[in-house]
Design a protein around this motif. Sequence first.
Motif, short mmCIF file in Angstrom:
data_model
loop_
_atom_site.label_atom_id
_atom_site.label_comp_id
_atom_site.label_asym_id
_atom_site.label_seq_id
_atom_site.Cartn_x
_atom_site.Cartn_y
_atom_site.Cartn_z
N ASN A 54 40.04 153.93 -20.78
CA ASN A 54 41.65 152.99 -20.64
C ASN A 54 42.37 152.79 -21.45
O ASN A 54 41.84 151.36 -22.34
CB ASN A 54 41.23 152.56 -19.38
CG ASN A 54 42.36 152.35 -19.01
OD1 ASN A 54 43.54 152.66 -18.33
ND2 ASN A 54 42.01 151.25 -17.59
N ARG A 114 45.34 150.77 -22.74
CA ARG A 114 46.86 149.89 -22.54
C ARG A 114 47.69 150.10 -21.96
O ARG A 114 47.78 150.07 -21.34
CB ARG A 114 47.11 148.94 -23.95
CG ARG A 114 46.95 147.69 -23.98
CD ARG A 114 46.73 147.05 -25.16
NE ARG A 114 47.86 147.36 -26.40
CZ ARG A 114 49.10 146.98 -26.01
NH1 ARG A 114 49.65 146.18 -25.83
NH2 ARG A 114 49.65 147.69 -27.52
N GLN A 126 47.39 151.69 -19.02
CA GLN A 126 46.61 150.31 -18.23
C GLN A 126 48.53 149.59 -17.24
O GLN A 126 48.51 149.65 -16.22
CB GLN A 126 46.13 149.68 -18.51
CG GLN A 126 45.35 148.54 -17.30
CD GLN A 126 45.00 149.19 -15.32
OE1 GLN A 126 43.37 149.37 -15.91
NE2 GLN A 126 45.41 148.35 -14.84
N GLU A 174 50.09 149.18 -13.12
CA GLU A 174 50.52 148.68 -12.98
C GLU A 174 51.84 148.46 -12.71
O GLU A 174 52.23 147.72 -11.13
CB GLU A 174 50.01 147.17 -14.29
CG GLU A 174 48.14 146.32 -13.60
CD GLU A 174 48.33 146.18 -15.59
OE1 GLU A 174 48.83 145.20 -15.77
OE2 GLU A 174 46.79 145.26 -16.28
#
Length: 133
Positions: free
Chosen positions: A7, A9, A12, A16
């Motif tokens: 995963n 940054r 993610q 989000e």
Amino acid sequence: MDTRRKNSRKRQAILEALCATREHPTAEMLYQQLKPDYPELSLGTVYRNLGVLAEEGLAVSVVRVAGQERYDATTEPHAHFVCRVCRRVMDMELPEGMEQVFGSLEQDFNFAAESCAVSVTGVCGDCRKRQAC
């Protein structure tokens, strides 16, 4: 052999941003939103990561509007309404009886339905009001 991806940054952040909206954004919209916080982010990275998120079942491409895929983090079955004027994409509940359609497919054709994409195109209430003026 472990085929899970690590995963990142950026991935993610994309997830989000997608989870934080009900707007069904395009890759371009997500890119523009995230670029100030991730100056090294490229549009290609957003597209690739949306593909990864879709493969992992964390996002779905719900409909193509004006030649651009629109994405959703809500992966449970539901339908969408697409306004042909403002191009907004809104969630709708699946029509009643869809479960019966799935059951009929399995019973009649030995076909196990795994997903269903329903989208309705028309003119939203806001655009209808503006057109009436």
